[in-house]
Design a protein around this motif. Structure first.
Motif, PDB file in Angstrom:
ATOM      1  N   THR B 401      55.991   8.246  -2.580  1.00 45.10           N
ATOM      2  CA  THR B 401      56.241   9.178  -3.664  1.00 45.10           C
ATOM      3  C   THR B 401      55.084  10.151  -3.712  1.00 45.10           C
ATOM      4  O   THR B 401      54.033   9.911  -3.136  1.00 45.10           O
ATOM      5  CB  THR B 401      56.319   8.481  -5.035  1.00 45.10           C
ATOM      6  OG1 THR B 401      55.072   7.829  -5.235  1.00 45.10           O
ATOM      7  CG2 THR B 401      57.438   7.486  -5.106  1.00 45.10           C
ATOM      8  N   GLN B 404      50.516  11.104  -8.093  1.00 46.53           N
ATOM      9  CA  GLN B 404      50.738  11.299  -9.519  1.00 46.53           C
ATOM     10  C   GLN B 404      49.567  11.992 -10.171  1.00 46.53           C
ATOM     11  O   GLN B 404      48.427  11.719  -9.859  1.00 46.53           O
ATOM     12  CB  GLN B 404      50.876   9.937 -10.192  1.00 46.53           C
ATOM     13  CG  GLN B 404      52.128   9.212  -9.810  1.00 46.53           C
ATOM     14  CD  GLN B 404      53.313   9.803 -10.488  1.00 46.53           C
ATOM     15  OE1 GLN B 404      53.271  10.042 -11.681  1.00 46.53           O
ATOM     16  NE2 GLN B 404      54.370  10.067  -9.748  1.00 46.53           N
ATOM     17  N   ARG B 406      47.331  12.361 -13.460  1.00 42.91           N
ATOM     18  CA  ARG B 406      47.032  11.461 -14.572  1.00 42.91           C
ATOM     19  C   ARG B 406      47.574  12.070 -15.840  1.00 42.91           C
ATOM     20  O   ARG B 406      47.395  13.249 -16.090  1.00 42.91           O
ATOM     21  CB  ARG B 406      45.528  11.281 -14.698  1.00 42.91           C
ATOM     22  CG  ARG B 406      45.005  10.262 -13.752  1.00 42.91           C
ATOM     23  CD  ARG B 406      43.553  10.002 -14.080  1.00 42.91           C
ATOM     24  NE  ARG B 406      43.126   8.805 -13.355  1.00 42.91           N
ATOM     25  CZ  ARG B 406      42.684   7.737 -13.963  1.00 42.91           C
ATOM     26  NH1 ARG B 406      42.605   7.696 -15.285  1.00 42.91           N
ATOM     27  NH2 ARG B 406      42.290   6.706 -13.267  1.00 42.91           N
ATOM     28  N   LYS B 407      48.235  11.293 -16.626  1.00 44.01           N
ATOM     29  CA  LYS B 407      48.724  11.857 -17.877  1.00 44.01           C
ATOM     30  C   LYS B 407      47.561  11.921 -18.855  1.00 44.01           C
ATOM     31  O   LYS B 407      46.542  11.271 -18.679  1.00 44.01           O
ATOM     32  CB  LYS B 407      49.857  11.031 -18.442  1.00 44.01           C
ATOM     33  CG  LYS B 407      49.406   9.713 -19.029  1.00 44.01           C
ATOM     34  CD  LYS B 407      50.574   8.994 -19.630  1.00 44.01           C
ATOM     35  CE  LYS B 407      50.151   7.569 -19.962  1.00 44.01           C
ATOM     36  NZ  LYS B 407      51.244   6.753 -20.403  1.00 44.01           N
ATOM     37  N   ARG B 413      46.920   7.489 -26.012  1.00 45.08           N
ATOM     38  CA  ARG B 413      46.295   6.734 -27.105  1.00 45.08           C
ATOM     39  C   ARG B 413      46.968   7.081 -28.433  1.00 45.08           C
ATOM     40  O   ARG B 413      47.215   6.223 -29.269  1.00 45.08           O
ATOM     41  CB  ARG B 413      44.803   7.067 -27.174  1.00 45.08           C
ATOM     42  CG  ARG B 413      44.014   6.610 -25.970  1.00 45.08           C
ATOM     43  CD  ARG B 413      43.726   5.114 -26.006  1.00 45.08           C
ATOM     44  NE  ARG B 413      43.276   4.657 -24.700  1.00 45.08           N
ATOM     45  CZ  ARG B 413      44.109   4.171 -23.771  1.00 45.08           C
ATOM     46  NH1 ARG B 413      45.412   4.069 -24.015  1.00 45.08           N
ATOM     47  NH2 ARG B 413      43.649   3.791 -22.602  1.00 45.08           N
ATOM     48  N   LEU B 426      57.897   4.723 -24.174  1.00 49.25           N
ATOM     49  CA  LEU B 426      58.032   4.964 -22.736  1.00 49.25           C
ATOM     50  C   LEU B 426      58.657   6.333 -22.481  1.00 49.25           C
ATOM     51  O   LEU B 426      58.232   7.076 -21.601  1.00 49.25           O
ATOM     52  CB  LEU B 426      58.907   3.883 -22.101  1.00 49.25           C
ATOM     53  CG  LEU B 426      58.200   2.566 -21.819  1.00 49.25           C
ATOM     54  CD1 LEU B 426      59.221   1.515 -21.425  1.00 49.25           C
ATOM     55  CD2 LEU B 426      57.177   2.742 -20.711  1.00 49.25           C
ATOM     56  N   GLN B 430      57.133   9.382 -20.481  1.00 44.81           N
ATOM     57  CA  GLN B 430      57.830   9.996 -19.351  1.00 44.81           C
ATOM     58  C   GLN B 430      57.921  11.501 -19.502  1.00 44.81           C
ATOM     59  O   GLN B 430      57.851  12.240 -18.526  1.00 44.81           O
ATOM     60  CB  GLN B 430      59.248   9.444 -19.253  1.00 44.81           C
ATOM     61  CG  GLN B 430      59.319   8.107 -18.587  1.00 44.81           C
ATOM     62  CD  GLN B 430      60.749   7.723 -18.274  1.00 44.81           C
ATOM     63  OE1 GLN B 430      61.676   8.473 -18.547  1.00 44.81           O
ATOM     64  NE2 GLN B 430      60.910   6.555 -17.693  1.00 44.81           N
ATOM     65  N   ALA B 433      54.794  12.775 -18.150  1.00 45.25           N
ATOM     66  CA  ALA B 433      54.236  12.197 -16.937  1.00 45.25           C
ATOM     67  C   ALA B 433      54.106  13.247 -15.842  1.00 45.25           C
ATOM     68  O   ALA B 433      53.156  13.250 -15.086  1.00 45.25           O
ATOM     69  CB  ALA B 433      55.101  11.039 -16.464  1.00 45.25           C
ATOM     70  N   ARG B 684      63.678   9.057 -11.530  1.00 45.25           N
ATOM     71  CA  ARG B 684      63.185   7.867 -12.200  1.00 45.25           C
ATOM     72  C   ARG B 684      64.129   6.693 -12.052  1.00 45.25           C
ATOM     73  O   ARG B 684      63.955   5.686 -12.723  1.00 45.25           O
ATOM     74  CB  ARG B 684      63.003   8.158 -13.686  1.00 45.25           C
ATOM     75  CG  ARG B 684      61.968   9.190 -13.900  1.00 45.25           C
ATOM     76  CD  ARG B 684      61.590   9.280 -15.331  1.00 45.25           C
ATOM     77  NE  ARG B 684      60.437  10.131 -15.423  1.00 45.25           N
ATOM     78  CZ  ARG B 684      59.209   9.694 -15.205  1.00 45.25           C
ATOM     79  NH1 ARG B 684      58.994   8.432 -14.943  1.00 45.25           N
ATOM     80  NH2 ARG B 684      58.201  10.524 -15.268  1.00 45.25           N
ATOM     81  N   ARG B 686      64.460   4.584  -9.804  1.00 43.35           N
ATOM     82  CA  ARG B 686      63.789   3.364  -9.359  1.00 43.35           C
ATOM     83  C   ARG B 686      63.013   2.734 -10.518  1.00 43.35           C
ATOM     84  O   ARG B 686      63.103   1.539 -10.768  1.00 43.35           O
ATOM     85  CB  ARG B 686      62.824   3.681  -8.217  1.00 43.35           C
ATOM     86  CG  ARG B 686      62.216   2.437  -7.583  1.00 43.35           C
ATOM     87  CD  ARG B 686      61.018   2.799  -6.731  1.00 43.35           C
ATOM     88  NE  ARG B 686      59.888   3.180  -7.570  1.00 43.35           N
ATOM     89  CZ  ARG B 686      58.852   2.368  -7.814  1.00 43.35           C
ATOM     90  NH1 ARG B 686      58.796   1.180  -7.258  1.00 43.35           N
ATOM     91  NH2 ARG B 686      57.879   2.761  -8.606  1.00 43.35           N
ATOM     92  N   ASP B 687      62.282   3.599 -11.248  1.00 39.50           N
ATOM     93  CA  ASP B 687      61.521   3.094 -12.395  1.00 39.50           C
ATOM     94  C   ASP B 687      62.452   2.423 -13.395  1.00 39.50           C
ATOM     95  O   ASP B 687      62.146   1.362 -13.945  1.00 39.50           O
ATOM     96  CB  ASP B 687      60.793   4.244 -13.099  1.00 39.50           C
ATOM     97  CG  ASP B 687      59.544   4.664 -12.327  1.00 39.50           C
ATOM     98  OD1 ASP B 687      59.369   4.145 -11.202  1.00 39.50           O
ATOM     99  OD2 ASP B 687      58.782   5.483 -12.847  1.00 39.50           O
ATOM    100  N   VAL B 690      63.441  -0.900 -12.178  1.00 39.71           N
ATOM    101  CA  VAL B 690      62.366  -1.881 -12.327  1.00 39.71           C
ATOM    102  C   VAL B 690      62.301  -2.348 -13.783  1.00 39.71           C
ATOM    103  O   VAL B 690      62.192  -3.541 -14.068  1.00 39.71           O
ATOM    104  CB  VAL B 690      61.021  -1.275 -11.889  1.00 39.71           C
ATOM    105  CG1 VAL B 690      59.881  -2.199 -12.262  1.00 39.71           C
ATOM    106  CG2 VAL B 690      61.032  -1.002 -10.396  1.00 39.71           C
ATOM    107  N   LEU B 691      62.392  -1.383 -14.700  1.00 43.54           N
ATOM    108  CA  LEU B 691      62.349  -1.752 -16.118  1.00 43.54           C
ATOM    109  C   LEU B 691      63.502  -2.677 -16.465  1.00 43.54           C
ATOM    110  O   LEU B 691      63.355  -3.619 -17.243  1.00 43.54           O
ATOM    111  CB  LEU B 691      62.395  -0.490 -16.998  1.00 43.54           C
ATOM    112  CG  LEU B 691      61.058   0.242 -17.093  1.00 43.54           C
ATOM    113  CD1 LEU B 691      61.228   1.627 -17.683  1.00 43.54           C
ATOM    114  CD2 LEU B 691      60.071  -0.580 -17.929  1.00 43.54           C
ATOM    115  N   GLU B 790      65.764   1.398  -1.682  1.00 44.41           N
ATOM    116  CA  GLU B 790      64.393   1.893  -1.592  1.00 44.41           C
ATOM    117  C   GLU B 790      63.813   1.641  -0.205  1.00 44.41           C
ATOM    118  O   GLU B 790      63.926   0.555   0.323  1.00 44.41           O
ATOM    119  CB  GLU B 790      63.529   1.179  -2.642  1.00 44.41           C
ATOM    120  CG  GLU B 790      63.472   1.919  -3.951  1.00 44.41           C
ATOM    121  CD  GLU B 790      62.582   3.148  -3.880  1.00 44.41           C
ATOM    122  OE1 GLU B 790      61.412   2.991  -3.528  1.00 44.41           O
ATOM    123  OE2 GLU B 790      63.074   4.240  -4.184  1.00 44.41           O
TER     124      GLU B 790
END
Ligand SMILES: Nc1ncnc2c1ncn2[C@@H]1O[C@H](COP(=O)(O)OP(=O)(O)O)[C@@H](O)[C@H]1O
Ligand SMILES: [Mg+2]
Lengths: 246, 790
Positions: B401, B404, B406-407, B413, B426, B430, B433, B684, B686-687, B690-691, B790
């Motif tokens: 992929t 990425q 960094r967000k 926070r 989430l 996203q 992201a 997303r 795949r994400d 996974v979730l 995948e």
């Protein structure tokens, strides 16, 4: 002993162009606390079998019971709830969420199970410490080595203390040293009482850690052997000798 | 090249939905752009062509009776003049059509024959060194009892060659037979210029001059320097010097005529161009987005392609081609569609000038559109593709992929502290992201919300303007014109005697010579309180004393005046001092006009009486009954018109065009939103799988995706509102400027808080709805299937 997993005449046929029979009438059961290794050549149906048990895929026919529940009748939503508390899954390619930090990757699973964030955080941090990656908690997966990523995946699988841990070639993408460490971890987890089903095509790994080895070929179980601890050691030695002689 | 083509075609086949979305958006963009450019080239060309063919006059100059024909003839040799025609004798006359159409018999019985004003010119030949008249019906004048009309006037009054007009000369009627119709490129059409010119033989003209008329002369000039109105004003200075003071009357500049001829097109064009830029921008957004997505999703593919020998250039080529193919196909459909839609507008303007309809295909327009589309699509595809082309193949294959970003840690926070359900958190994570992708979605919503805000606002403002007397010339129902035989005092008595009369404002016109401006300014003088008709100053106040004046922006600009300033000038040779007390809105003469009280005119021309009376009726009066009663007092000497304040055709056209274009853009924006959300979700999948593997239920997955889309939609919507409001202000101002006026933002009153809130919510809903389809798909696709692939 109670049966954690019970499969009855489970078949799975994929209909992509030519029909592909991935599982062909499999029946078997796994008792609580067991460490079962599933072995077989690539394409023999090991992952498919594991997916059935995890409720990630549905059988074409047959019955899948896990933890006393029949998965075949459950809806997608019910299956998701089942997975939250009953099984932890570890994949060959880790499948971490790249947008989330290590800690968040673990937290997500806990939160989905409804654990309060503060409690979940404690639990996740403790778990990461036990897996010796506490220092990586705020790092993104892209910055980790394969072995470290798999530890995170294991932490995520364990955070809800599921009675059943499913691992699909967890060492397949790792070098041998990291692979060994991961296997030690899984063995330790089993020793603490969790049932483990491990898919691997590595005979050495299976023999060293598992109490029982199920061999598959073309979607069928061709052998199901319980290894005595001592016999296990012996057979491993025999195996190694045979290897050496070839 | 073959390898690149093969991979391109294969990718296109696999991403059909995307190709269709690109195609659709480019189609709409190309269609609008073609429409705009064809109109731009077509309409300007039509006038310029006719002007050249007929040796149009740069200036049509009127002279008062003070100058002699010999003096006037001399002006043809003034410096800077390249050609001149005239002098021709002129007089303003009134005519009555002899024939009454069957459906107007009742009207004529009630009101008497309609009285039409004409400015007759005594002219022997239609040809000459300047201002040729092009015959389009009948023939030129052959005898003394004939008249030639402009085609525009004949059309507007439904008059035909061979019919008779009776000229009203004192109490006599002089019959004139219509010999022909001409196209005159030096005057505006009948809807915008009254009176229209009409021609009789020079010997006929004296017979038409009635008691009290002020006949004058007219000449047509062509100049060496004629590019701007300022140049034309300078050209007139030496001519003025050759003549006695006050001889120069009204000036008609070809630039004003051309502007007027183009005004509908110009107003419509303002939007069309703005909209096509918008549409192309949206297309660029979508293309960049899709290519970025394709690069992200096909990262491993790209690595493998490079590993087997594709050069970075070929990778870029392939990705660009993937976007260009559907874009070009869309052009093939969109451009003819735009040409087809431009047809009625272009032919209508050509028709007004009696020109043959222009060629259906404006080659420069088509080439410009194709060049624009290719550039926009290629550039927006090449930028992200270039990044992919330079990527190390090993990294691409291994990481699988894109790297990425960094967000924002602070944001994460902040979200932590909010105690949101994990799915919502989430989703929020996203949303940010991938900042670039997030930006695309938000901008797509922004464009949509901004356009709709703009369009709704513009319609509201235009409707408001149509209903506000300060913008539509005053609120009155009856307009009465009288001939000499019906004195002012008697008419005032008649009108006052009607119980339905609420207010009477009498009007007169005169030209005012303002110091510092070379040409006289047409001015309106009102007797009676004009504010009772709803006229008002947009800035400053309405005039209340002799010498006080209000004017639209164009005059103020030309005279370098601001509200509150004093200026000097003369009326009828009499020097006066004026005080500009307010700015008004009036599109007559493109805002080059002054409004003053009648007392001001009286100081310069004591004998002058108004000729024109505007009457506001009491609420719920019947204007027709009123008109009939007033008209009965003298059918021969009065013209009573009932004012129907319907939307002017220009505003109506603009309103329709705005609505259609806003809808088109809203569709484009929705497509862009749908597309980014679709890509987000696909990327997303795949994400999401996974979730789901760790226990996320399908419903939660949908909630997560919807949250992500809703947040971006909300941001886009909130930013889109001010963008739309600003755009509305800018375009409205541009429109007002085209007709020589200005509108202050206070006048808009176009937006209400609930409306704006509704638009924000609508933008968010589009984003969420766009997300639901792919979200459902992602939520219910089997985990095993996704992870296996995948
Ligand atoms: N989602 C799927 N779609 C189609 N065929 C699949 C899918 N998953 C697995 N298969 C096929 O089923 C067979 C068993 O696959 P798998 O269980 O992944 O084998 P193993 O894990 O033992 O290598 C293979 O032939 C594979 O191609
Ligand atoms: Mg497998």
């Amino acid at each position: 002993m109670t049966q954690v997993i019970e499969l009855t005449q489970v078949s799975k046929v994929y209909n992509g162009g030519a029909a592909q029979t991935a599982l062909d009438g499999i029946s078997m059961s796994v008792a609580s606390g067991e460490f079962v290794a599933v072995m077989g050549p690539s394409g023999s149906g090991k992952s498919t079998l594991l997916n059935m048990v995890a409720g990630l895929d549905r059988p074409t026919s047959g019955r899948v019971c896990v933890g006393g529940r029949d998965l075949t009748g459950l809806s997608e939503g019910e299956l998701a709830k089942f997975r939250r508390t009953h099984v932890g899954i570890v994949f060959q390619f880790f499948h971490l969420l790249n947008d989330l930090t290590v800690l968040d990757n673990v937290l997500v699973a806990a939160e989905l199970a409804g654990i309060k964030r503060s409690a979940a955080r404690q639990q996740a941090t403790a778990l990461l410490a036990r897996l010796e990656i506490a220092d990586k908690a705020d790092v993104y997966p892209a910055e980790l080595s394969g072995g470290q990523r798999q530890r995170v995946a294991i932490a995520r699988a364990l955070v809800n203390r599921p009675p059943l841990l499913l691992a699909d070639e967890p060492t397949g993408a790792l070098d041998s040293r990291s692979g060994d460490q991961i296997m030690e971890l899984i063995a330790a987890i089993n020793a603490s009482g969790q049932t483990v089903v491990l898919v691997t095509h590595d005979a050495k790994l299976a023999a060293r850690h598992a109490q029982r080895v199920i061999s598959m070929s073309d979607g069928r179980i061709v052998d199901d052997a319980v290894l005595e601890p001592a016999a296990g050691t012996r057979s491993l030695l025999t195996f190694q000798r045979e290897e050496a002689r070839r | 090249m073959t390898a690149v083509w093969r991979k391109t075609l294969a990718s296109l086949r696999r991403r059909r939905l995307q190709a269709v979305i690109i195609g659709l958006v480019v189609l709409l963009a190309a269609g609008t752009a073609t429409l705009a450019l064809t109109l731009l080239f077509g309409s300007t060309n039509a006038y310029d062509q006719a002007f050249a063919q007929q040796r149009g006059a740069h200036v049509l100059q009127e002279f008062t009776g003070g100058a002699t024909t010999v003096q006037l003839a001399h002006t043809a040799r003034a410096p800077g003049v390249t050609a001149a025609a005239g002098p021709w004798r002129t007089d303003n006359i009134t005519v009555e059509p002899a024939r009454v159409p069957p459906d107007e018999r009742q009207m004529v019985a009630d009101f008497g024959p309609p009285k039409l004003g004409l400015e007759v010119v005594g002219r022997a030949s239609p040809a000459g060194p300047a201002d040729d008249l092009r015959l389009v019906a009948g023939h030129w004048l052959r005898s003394g009892n004939q008249i030639v009309l402009t085609r525009s006037f004949a059309l507007a009054q439904s008059l035909a060659v061979g019919e008779t007009l009776n000229a009203v000369v004192g109490s006599r009627r002089v019959p004139l037979i219509i010999a022909g119709e001409v196209i005159d490129v030096d005057e505006m059409d009948a809807a915008n210029q009254s009176p229209q010119h009409a021609w009789v033989l020079p010997a006929t003209l004296p017979r038409l001059i009635g008691p009290g008329d002020q006949p004058g002369y007219e000449m047509a000039y062509r100049f060496r320097h004629a590019a701007t109105n300022a140049a034309l004003r300078a050209d007139l200075v030496p001519i003025k010097a050759l003549l006695p003071a006050g001889a120069l009357g009204f000036t008609r500049s070809y630039i004003d005529v051309r502007n007027n001829y183009n005004i509908t097109s110009a107003l419509v064009l303002t939007f069309l161009l703005a909209f096509s830029v918008f549409a192309l921008g949206a297309a660029a957004l979508i293309v960049a987005n899709i290519v970025t997505g394709a690069v992200l999703a096909g990262f491993r593919d790209i690595g493998i392609m490079k590993a087997i020998g594709f050069t970075p250039g070929q990778v870029v080529q392939m990705l660009v081609l993937q976007m260009l193919v559907p874009a070009l196909i869309a052009c093939v459909v969109g451009i003819p569609l735009g040409l087809l839609l431009s047809r009625p507008l272009v032919t209508q303007s050509a028709d007004a000038l009696g020109l043959p309809p222009p060629a259906a295909l404006s080659l420069p327009a088509v080439l410009l559109v194709i060049a624009g589309v290719v550039t926009v699509v290629a550039v927006s595809a090449a930028l992200p593709a270039w990044r992919a082309g330079r990527l190390s193949p090993v990294r691409a294959i291994v990481s699988g992929t894109a790297p990425q970003g960094r967000k924002a840690v602070g944001l994460a926070r902040a979200l932590d502290r909010l105690h949101l359900p994990p799915t919502v958190r989430l989703g929020a994570g996203q949303a940010f992201a991938r900042p670039l992708r997030a930006g695309f979605t938000a901008v797509a919503v922004l464009v949509g919300v901004a356009t709709v805000t703009f369009a709704v606002g513009l319609r509201t403002t235009l409707m408001h303007g149509l209903n506000d007397p300060a913008f539509n010339g005053g609120d009155y129902q009856i307009e009465v014109s009288r001939l000499m035989q019906y004195p002012d005092a008697r008419l005032m008595h008649t009108l006052r005697a009607q119980p339905q009369t609420q207010a009477i404002v009498a009007r007169d016109w005169a030209s005012v010579q303002v110091n510092g401006i070379s040409q006289p300014v047409q001015s309106v003088f009102t007797r009676g309180d004009a504010t009772k008709l709803g006229l008002r100053a947009l800035q400053g106040r309405w005039y209340a004393a002799p010498g006080e004046a209000v004017a639209p922006e164009a005059f103020m600009k030309e005279a370098h005046l601001r509200v509150g300033d004093y200026f000097t000038g003369s009326i009828n040779g009499r020097r006066l001092r004026f005080h500009l007390v307010g700015m008004m809105f009036d599109t007559a003469e493109f805002g080059r006009i002054l409004y003053m009280d009648f007392s001001t005119l009286h100081r310069a021309m004591p004998g002058e009486v108004p000729a024109d009376y505007l009457v506001r009726l009491r609420p719920r009066s019947d204007p027709t009954a009123y008109a009939i009663r007033v008209n009965r007092t003298s059918r021969a000497d009065l013209t009573v018109n009932i004012q129907n304040n319907t939307a002017s055709s220009v505003i109506a056209t603009v309103n329709d065009v705005v609505l259609v274009l806003a809808l088109v853009l809203a569709v484009i924006a929705a497509a862009a939103v749908f597309n980014t959300v679709l890509l987000n979700t696909r990327e997303r999948v795949r994400d999401t799988a996974v979730l789901k593997a760790v226990g996320m239920a399908p419903r939660q997955a949908i909630l997560m995706v919807a949250t992500s889309a809703a947040i971006l939609g909300l941001i886009g919507g909130i930013l889109g509102i001010p963008a739309g409001v600003v755009l509305h202000g800018v375009i409205l101002q541009l429109m007002a400027n085209l007709v020589g006026n200005t509108i202050s933002p206070l006048q808009y009153q176009a937006f209400s808080a609930p409306l704006l809130l509704g638009l924000v919510i609508a933008g968010m809903l589009v984003a969420v709805l766009g997300a639901l389809l792919p979200a459902r798909w992602a939520a219910y696709t089997g985990v095993a299937e996704v992870l296996h692939a995948e």
